[in-house]
Design a protein around this motif. Structure first.
Motif, PDB file in Angstrom:
ATOM      1  N   HIS A 259      57.474  40.499  30.218  1.00 12.69           N
ATOM      2  CA  HIS A 259      57.081  41.651  30.716  1.00 12.69           C
ATOM      3  C   HIS A 259      57.631  42.331  31.264  1.00 12.69           C
ATOM      4  O   HIS A 259      57.053  43.853  31.382  1.00 12.69           O
ATOM      5  CB  HIS A 259      55.939  41.189  31.800  1.00 12.69           C
ATOM      6  CG  HIS A 259      54.435  40.018  30.766  1.00 12.69           C
ATOM      7  ND1 HIS A 259      53.966  40.629  30.500  1.00 12.69           N
ATOM      8  CD2 HIS A 259      55.261  38.574  30.876  1.00 12.69           C
ATOM      9  CE1 HIS A 259      53.397  39.296  29.800  1.00 12.69           C
ATOM     10  NE2 HIS A 259      53.921  38.255  30.266  1.00 12.69           N
ATOM     11  N   TYR A 292      56.443  32.151  38.089  1.00  8.77           N
ATOM     12  CA  TYR A 292      56.063  33.584  39.506  1.00  8.77           C
ATOM     13  C   TYR A 292      55.311  33.377  40.638  1.00  8.77           C
ATOM     14  O   TYR A 292      54.357  32.276  40.737  1.00  8.77           O
ATOM     15  CB  TYR A 292      54.807  34.282  38.956  1.00  8.77           C
ATOM     16  CG  TYR A 292      54.574  35.588  39.321  1.00  8.77           C
ATOM     17  CD1 TYR A 292      55.932  36.790  39.981  1.00  8.77           C
ATOM     18  CD2 TYR A 292      53.911  35.976  40.308  1.00  8.77           C
ATOM     19  CE1 TYR A 292      55.601  37.831  40.219  1.00  8.77           C
ATOM     20  CE2 TYR A 292      53.807  37.442  41.250  1.00  8.77           C
ATOM     21  CZ  TYR A 292      54.799  37.758  41.144  1.00  8.77           C
ATOM     22  OH  TYR A 292      54.141  38.818  41.878  1.00  8.77           O
ATOM     23  N   ILE A 464      46.153  32.961  44.956  1.00 10.28           N
ATOM     24  CA  ILE A 464      46.038  34.352  44.196  1.00 10.28           C
ATOM     25  C   ILE A 464      47.001  35.095  45.293  1.00 10.28           C
ATOM     26  O   ILE A 464      47.328  36.319  44.319  1.00 10.28           O
ATOM     27  CB  ILE A 464      44.859  34.500  44.295  1.00 10.28           C
ATOM     28  CG1 ILE A 464      43.599  33.469  43.428  1.00 10.28           C
ATOM     29  CG2 ILE A 464      43.883  35.698  44.110  1.00 10.28           C
ATOM     30  CD1 ILE A 464      42.131  33.172  43.674  1.00 10.28           C
ATOM     31  N   TYR A 467      50.295  35.406  43.174  1.00 13.86           N
ATOM     32  CA  TYR A 467      49.964  36.368  42.168  1.00 13.86           C
ATOM     33  C   TYR A 467      47.822  36.723  42.195  1.00 13.86           C
ATOM     34  O   TYR A 467      47.508  36.252  41.337  1.00 13.86           O
ATOM     35  CB  TYR A 467      50.257  35.470  41.004  1.00 13.86           C
ATOM     36  CG  TYR A 467      50.130  35.919  39.607  1.00 13.86           C
ATOM     37  CD1 TYR A 467      50.147  36.989  39.560  1.00 13.86           C
ATOM     38  CD2 TYR A 467      49.300  35.341  38.258  1.00 13.86           C
ATOM     39  CE1 TYR A 467      49.558  38.012  38.181  1.00 13.86           C
ATOM     40  CE2 TYR A 467      49.504  35.571  37.014  1.00 13.86           C
ATOM     41  CZ  TYR A 467      49.629  37.331  36.666  1.00 13.86           C
ATOM     42  OH  TYR A 467      49.352  37.501  35.867  1.00 13.86           O
ATOM     43  N   PRO A 468      48.034  38.326  42.294  1.00 16.49           N
ATOM     44  CA  PRO A 468      46.637  38.943  42.811  1.00 16.49           C
ATOM     45  C   PRO A 468      46.269  38.674  40.850  1.00 16.49           C
ATOM     46  O   PRO A 468      44.951  38.931  41.068  1.00 16.49           O
ATOM     47  CB  PRO A 468      46.800  40.566  43.172  1.00 16.49           C
ATOM     48  CG  PRO A 468      48.168  39.852  43.992  1.00 16.49           C
ATOM     49  CD  PRO A 468      49.008  38.996  42.991  1.00 16.49           C
ATOM     50  N   GLY A 469      47.217  38.396  40.163  1.00 14.61           N
ATOM     51  CA  GLY A 469      46.341  39.156  38.232  1.00 14.61           C
ATOM     52  C   GLY A 469      45.477  37.402  37.818  1.00 14.61           C
ATOM     53  O   GLY A 469      45.495  37.019  36.850  1.00 14.61           O
ATOM     54  N   TYR A 470      46.572  35.956  39.217  1.00 14.38           N
ATOM     55  CA  TYR A 470      46.207  35.004  38.533  1.00 14.38           C
ATOM     56  C   TYR A 470      44.362  34.929  37.977  1.00 14.38           C
ATOM     57  O   TYR A 470      43.918  34.214  36.953  1.00 14.38           O
ATOM     58  CB  TYR A 470      46.390  33.823  39.787  1.00 14.38           C
ATOM     59  CG  TYR A 470      46.509  32.476  39.277  1.00 14.38           C
ATOM     60  CD1 TYR A 470      46.812  32.251  37.873  1.00 14.38           C
ATOM     61  CD2 TYR A 470      47.318  31.806  39.938  1.00 14.38           C
ATOM     62  CE1 TYR A 470      47.347  30.815  37.026  1.00 14.38           C
ATOM     63  CE2 TYR A 470      48.319  30.440  39.613  1.00 14.38           C
ATOM     64  CZ  TYR A 470      47.548  29.793  38.156  1.00 14.38           C
ATOM     65  OH  TYR A 470      48.207  29.023  38.081  1.00 14.38           O
ATOM     66  N   ARG A 472      42.265  36.976  36.657  1.00 18.20           N
ATOM     67  CA  ARG A 472      42.525  37.548  35.230  1.00 18.20           C
ATOM     68  C   ARG A 472      42.933  36.921  34.142  1.00 18.20           C
ATOM     69  O   ARG A 472      42.150  37.490  33.561  1.00 18.20           O
ATOM     70  CB  ARG A 472      42.416  38.842  35.388  1.00 18.20           C
ATOM     71  CG  ARG A 472      41.387  39.700  37.007  1.00 18.20           C
ATOM     72  CD  ARG A 472      42.358  41.172  36.740  1.00 18.20           C
ATOM     73  NE  ARG A 472      43.582  41.520  36.456  1.00 18.20           N
ATOM     74  CZ  ARG A 472      44.110  41.506  38.006  1.00 18.20           C
ATOM     75  NH1 ARG A 472      43.353  41.568  38.864  1.00 18.20           N
ATOM     76  NH2 ARG A 472      45.781  42.189  37.539  1.00 18.20           N
ATOM     77  N   THR A 473      43.379  36.231  34.069  1.00 19.98           N
ATOM     78  CA  THR A 473      44.465  35.868  33.220  1.00 19.98           C
ATOM     79  C   THR A 473      44.591  34.162  33.264  1.00 19.98           C
ATOM     80  O   THR A 473      44.520  33.704  31.911  1.00 19.98           O
ATOM     81  CB  THR A 473      45.706  36.072  33.456  1.00 19.98           C
ATOM     82  OG1 THR A 473      46.465  35.483  34.411  1.00 19.98           O
ATOM     83  CG2 THR A 473      46.064  37.224  33.181  1.00 19.98           C
ATOM     84  N   ASP A 474      44.333  33.147  34.273  1.00 18.05           N
ATOM     85  CA  ASP A 474      43.587  31.932  33.959  1.00 18.05           C
ATOM     86  C   ASP A 474      42.935  31.194  33.306  1.00 18.05           C
ATOM     87  O   ASP A 474      42.110  31.420  34.886  1.00 18.05           O
ATOM     88  CB  ASP A 474      44.800  31.432  34.604  1.00 18.05           C
ATOM     89  CG  ASP A 474      44.829  30.371  34.674  1.00 18.05           C
ATOM     90  OD1 ASP A 474      44.264  29.108  34.712  1.00 18.05           O
ATOM     91  OD2 ASP A 474      46.309  29.681  33.638  1.00 18.05           O
ATOM     92  N   ARG A 500      33.942  34.615  34.591  1.00 20.76           N
ATOM     93  CA  ARG A 500      34.863  35.172  34.036  1.00 20.76           C
ATOM     94  C   ARG A 500      35.823  33.827  33.376  1.00 20.76           C
ATOM     95  O   ARG A 500      36.905  34.361  32.287  1.00 20.76           O
ATOM     96  CB  ARG A 500      36.240  35.487  35.394  1.00 20.76           C
ATOM     97  CG  ARG A 500      37.358  36.585  35.156  1.00 20.76           C
ATOM     98  CD  ARG A 500      37.795  36.057  36.219  1.00 20.76           C
ATOM     99  NE  ARG A 500      37.874  35.617  37.195  1.00 20.76           N
ATOM    100  CZ  ARG A 500      36.947  35.809  39.056  1.00 20.76           C
ATOM    101  NH1 ARG A 500      37.379  36.789  39.214  1.00 20.76           N
ATOM    102  NH2 ARG A 500      37.397  35.220  39.483  1.00 20.76           N
TER     103      ARG A 500
END
Length: 612
Positions: A259, A292, A464, A467-470, A472-474, A500
């Protein structure tokens, strides 16, 4: 007579080396036989109808590597962009012979590793190493702990089969067996994509030991046209099966380098490349996961790990060029082999599905093992005059080699203990790489399975934080965290989290089922019923969902529908005490008291009086 004596001596020597390798591999990996299935084994083998269902055998060659034909829970992406039918075929054959018995799968891996170690010995002889130097190279390769992920991890078999095809193809090509080499090339490609480098490795061999690239186009086609044809056929088949040759999106958590812009990605890939070399030299802290943020991308050229990698790989490149120019072609070949076969999985040319995996260096380490064998030979046999100094140096080097092999063997055997089961493997990975968000998530799963909701919640929050975006993606993280919220009594948080999850994985039956449980607790019965029915649409054989639906319908006064639902649960699972109890409740509500009492008795609840 002289020729016959020499031939017999050579065969005896080869047999001795083979026996040595059998002993070393057995000592290094024998204690792994009793380990269970771990990590990706559960998805690719245990829960994969392509492996466990004989009727799916013909479909193996027309299916994505990560697809599970007939699977109903789609929370894991099924289009991986990987095509490795031979690997799945070997798992299916494993299952056909011995069922889902983990030690039989590992035994096959160990035997494949032994065969690759033997081919390493033969390849060392092919490039002109002495039998002692070749045995040294093969022994180091056989016991190195960096290979445990490929050998002890069952799904590492892709590396073993691909390496077998690569080394077998190279050895056949250099032995005057071109057709056998082409078969090995196809074998390697159908095992893993990295085998695409075989023609380049053969060209490297020709440049170092042969005549190089033929000067005439016709001669080039004659020598390499077969490989082009095999590769073309493979790409056509791959494209037809996967629908495209284009790469699939790579999750950020698995490979953050994918990315970044090209320059930043290359710098990060170079940093990671140095870590592979470091683990070859000092394999103390090994991990089954480097996602990550186990390996932060370098912020500048002054990053120490980046500088180490530039120095180490740059030194190897300079050494290779100087060796080639000075006529030390064996050294040049060993280093060139390592670089060529590492490039496809280095993230330098194109991003791959992971930032780093120890299994990915299984094939490149063959080149480094050959290099050590060549250097050992030069250090012990290069002197013409056998002075006392030379003899002492030779003895010292041999003792050092034995000590290194013993240390590596012990580390491999000890590392195998981490692969006993998922809990131990996840803990060892989190200890080696505490900044891995995925390992914190997995440790949360382990705590959740043990009923330790507070520890599970702490682990999920740590994942989390890393990886704060965890969330939103998993989808899996949201499903697990939603369940923990529910158990902790934070029902509204559970609803938000599971909503979610269903948005991220709309075909996940478990996400919809858990959301139905939460809605029911909140008194949102219509939404609860809709969520549970959605789960049943996705997974018709889901006894827990049928049972829950029956209980919900009974609460809503829909007695006949409730009875039908719990009877579906019992059809799918006859020995289901809770479903028997709920069927008894439905029968009692319908006034069928005698039948109800029989159901309560089956549930273990004893007889209930009519009207009670």
């Amino acid at each position: 007579m002289i020729f016959r004596t020499s031939h017999v001596a050579r065969r005896t020597s080869h047999s001795a080396v083979l026996c040595l390798l059998i002993v070393l591999v057995s000592l290094a990996y024998g204690n792994s036989l009793w380990n269970g299935f771990t990590m990706d084994d559960d998805f690719i083998i245990v829960g994969n109808p392509m492996v466990t269902g004989a009727e799916n055998l013909p479909r193996i060659f027309v299916t994505d590597y990560w697809a599970r034909e007939g699977s109903s829970d789609q929370s894991t992406p099924h289009r991986s962009g990987l095509y490795r039918p031979l690997v799945i075929l070997t798992y299916a054959l494993n299952h056909a012979v011995a069922g889902l018995t983990p030690w039989t799968f590992r035994l096959v891996n160990i035997l494949l590793h032994l065969l690759v170690s033997w081919l390493t010995f033969l390849l060392a002889l092919r490039i002109g190493a002495s039998r002692t130097g070749a045995a040294c190279a093969a022994a180091l390769f056989a016991v190195h702990p960096l290979h445990t992920e490929a050998v002890t991890g069952v799904v590492g078999r892709a590396e073993l089969l691909m390496t077998l095809g690569m080394l077998g193809g190279l050895w056949s090509a250099t032995s005057g067996r071109p057709w056998l080499s082409l078969i090995a090339f196809a074998f390697g490609l159908l095992s893993k994509e990295q085998a695409v480098m075989l023609p380049a490795v053969i060209l490297l061999y020709e440049c170092c030991f042969g005549k190089g690239l033929p000067p005439r186009p016709r001669a080039v086609f004659s020598q390499y046209g077969g490989y082009a044809a095999v590769l073309g056929g493979y790409l056509l088949l791959r494209s037809a099966v996967l629908g495209s040759l284009a790469p699939v999106p790579i999750p950020f958590i698995d490979n953050p380098l994918a990315h970044l812009d090209r320059d930043a990605r290359v710098l990060g890939a170079v940093k990671v490349a140095g870590l592979y070399l470091w683990l070859c030299v000092w394999p103390a802290a090994l991990s089954a996961d480097y996602s990550y943020n186990a390996i932060p991308a370098p912020n500048s050229l002054s990053d120490p790990a980046l500088l180490f990698s530039l120095a180490a790989w740059g030194g190897l490149v300079v050494w290779m060029i100087r060796s080639f120019v000075k006529g030390h072609r064996r050294v040049a070949f060993c280093i060139g082999f390592t670089i060529l076969v590492f490039l496809p999985v280095s993230n330098v040319m194109i991003p791959i599905g992971t930032i780093m995996g120890e299994r990915l260096f299984y094939l490149p380490s063959v080149g480094l093992s050959l290099l050590v064998g060549v250097l050992y030979e030069r250090g012990t046999l290069n002197e013409v005059r056998r002075t006392s100094y030379v003899v002492r140096r030779t003895v010292a080097l041999r003792i050092l080699l034995v000590l290194i092999c013993l240390a590596l063997l012990a580390r491999t055997a000890f590392r195998n203990l981490d692969w006993v089961g998922n809990d131990l493997l996840w803990r060892s990975a989190a200890q080696a790489e505490p900044a891995s968000a995925k390992m914190q998530h997995y440790l949360g799963r382990a705590a959740q399975a043990a009923g330790d909701w507070d520890e599970a919640f702490r682990r999920y929050q740590e994942a989390i934080r890393i990886y704060p975006g965890y969330p939103r993606t998993d989808a899996a993280l949201n499903i697990n965290l939603g369940d923990v919220y529910f158990k902790l009594g934070r029902v509204q948080d559970a609803a938000v989290t599971l909503e979610r999850a269903t948005a991220l994985a709309p075909t996940s039956s478990s996400a919809h089922y858990n959301l139905g449980l939460v809605y029911a607790r909140l008194g949102r019965y219509k939404e609860a019923e809709a969520a549970i029915r959605k789960a049943l649409t996705l997974k018709p054989e889901f006894p827990e969902a049928y049972n829950t639906l029956g209980r919900l319908l009974l609460e809503l006064g829909r007695k006949e529908e409730a009875l039908v639902a719990v009877e579906e649960a019992l059809r799918a699972r006859p020995q289901f005490p809770e479903a028997h109890y709920n069927r008894g409740s439905a029968l009692r509500a319908l006034g069928r008291t005698q039948e109800a009492n029989a159901e309560f008795q089956r549930a273990g609840g004893g007889l209930l009086k009519p009207g009670r």
